[in-house]
Design an enzyme around this catalytic site. Structure first.
Site, PDB file in Angstrom:
ATOM      1  N   LYS A 136     -80.966  56.116   2.522  1.00 51.23           N
ATOM      2  CA  LYS A 136     -82.189  55.330   2.752  1.00 51.23           C
ATOM      3  C   LYS A 136     -82.311  55.032   4.257  1.00 51.23           C
ATOM      4  CE  LYS A 136     -81.845  53.804  -1.962  1.00 51.23           C
ATOM      5  NZ  LYS A 136     -82.154  52.817  -2.995  1.00 51.23           N
ATOM      6  N   GLU A 151     -88.997  54.286  -4.254  1.00 51.58           N
ATOM      7  CA  GLU A 151     -89.375  53.546  -3.044  1.00 51.58           C
ATOM      8  C   GLU A 151     -90.547  54.229  -2.341  1.00 51.58           C
ATOM      9  OE1 GLU A 151     -85.436  53.265  -1.328  1.00 51.58           O
ATOM     10  OE2 GLU A 151     -84.856  52.027  -3.038  1.00 51.58           O
ATOM     11  N   GLU A 211     -83.779  57.868 -12.252  1.00 49.60           N
ATOM     12  CA  GLU A 211     -83.468  56.625 -11.533  1.00 49.60           C
ATOM     13  C   GLU A 211     -84.321  55.491 -12.095  1.00 49.60           C
ATOM     14  OE1 GLU A 211     -81.356  57.341  -7.555  1.00 49.60           O
ATOM     15  OE2 GLU A 211     -83.477  57.032  -7.169  1.00 49.60           O
TER      16      GLU A 211
END
Ligand code: 13P
Length: 260
Positions: free
Chosen positions: A16, A103, A177
């Site tokens: 990330k 995200e 996920e």
């Protein structure tokens, strides 16, 4: 792949927005691939600015990790300030690309159509896409798990050109996920993961027929050294996609060590 003992597992780290070049350098200097686990395929997704450091550091140390980027713009080049293309990522040493991460979907508004365009761009540039799919807690509690996973998969694989590439043998990976398990410390049980993976596998088969058989399905969401082995041994789990615990070379190595 079916998550059976015969198949090599995949352990992928998504850094990330962590680990600039100096921390990436320190990671690679400290990382030791556990002995006896050479068959485990290790992937790292650093921030793009740290790719060159890792390419250099891995080469020098003979570490068998392969690299990817966390995002690309679907165009080859152009006036898209702040973006990088799949071709540029490949030139810089990436061989994989994460697409559809929750995200990206939730914070940056990546649409199902954007996800499909990024997969097509990845194939165009010779990168292997790793498509992330998963439901939020609200969706899960409303009994919409399969609807959401199905929608993510259908959209990503709707372009004919993408399905043709997979049929022609291009590598393609999927990660389940669950959004409620990302960065929360909550993990799906091995049974939850197996159930979702079985649904993903059957949807891939209906979309791709025979082409689905070689697609590994990874689990991601609060994977840590303490729970990795049971997840990696769960039916239908071909690997794990690790966020926080992949930032530390020791805990990442422990996760690899837990692979069957
Ligand atoms: P965590 O392992 O930190 O929950 O992150 C999972 C993830 O989003 C990997 O892509």
């Amino acid at each position: 792949m079916s998550g059976s003992a015969a198949n090599a597992r995949i352990v992928a780290g998504n850094w990330k927005m962590h680990m600039g070049p100096s921390r990436a350098r320190a990671f690679v200097e400290a990382f030791r691939h556990p002995e006896g686990r050479e068959q485990v395929e290790v992937l790292l997704f650093p921030p793009a600015v740290s790719l060159a450091t890792l390419v250099d550091g891995l080469r020098g140390r003979g570490v068998q990790a392969r690299l990817g980027v966390q995002n690309i713009h679907p165009e080859r080049e152009g006036a898209f300030t702040g973006e990088i293309s799949a071709e540029m990522a490949r030139e810089a040493g990436a061989r994989f690309i994460l697409v559809g991460h929750s995200e990206r979907r939730q914070i940056f508004g990546e649409s199902p159509d954007d996800t499909a365009r990024k997969i097509a761009a990845a194939f165009r540039a010779g990168l292997t896409p790793l498509l992330c799919v998963g439901e939020t807690l609200v969706e899960r509690q409303a009994g919409r798990l399969e609807e959401v996973l199905g929608r993510h998969l259908d959209a990503a694989l709707s372009p004919r050109g993408i399905r043709d590439r997979i049929h022609d043998g291009e590598r393609f990976l999927v990660a389940y996920e669950p959004v409620w398990a990302i960065g929360t410390g909550e993990t799906a049980t091995p049974a939850d993961a197996s159930g979702a993976h079985a649904f993903i596998r059957s949807r891939l088969e209906s979309l791709l027929g025979d082409g689905a058989s070689g697609i590994p399905i990874l689990y991601g969401g609060s994977v840590k050294p303490a729970n990795a082995a049971e997840l990696l041994n769960a039916q239908g789990v071909d690997g794990v996609l690790v966020g926080g615990a992949s930032l530390d070379p020791v805990s990442f190595a422990k996760i690899i060590d837990g692979a069957p």
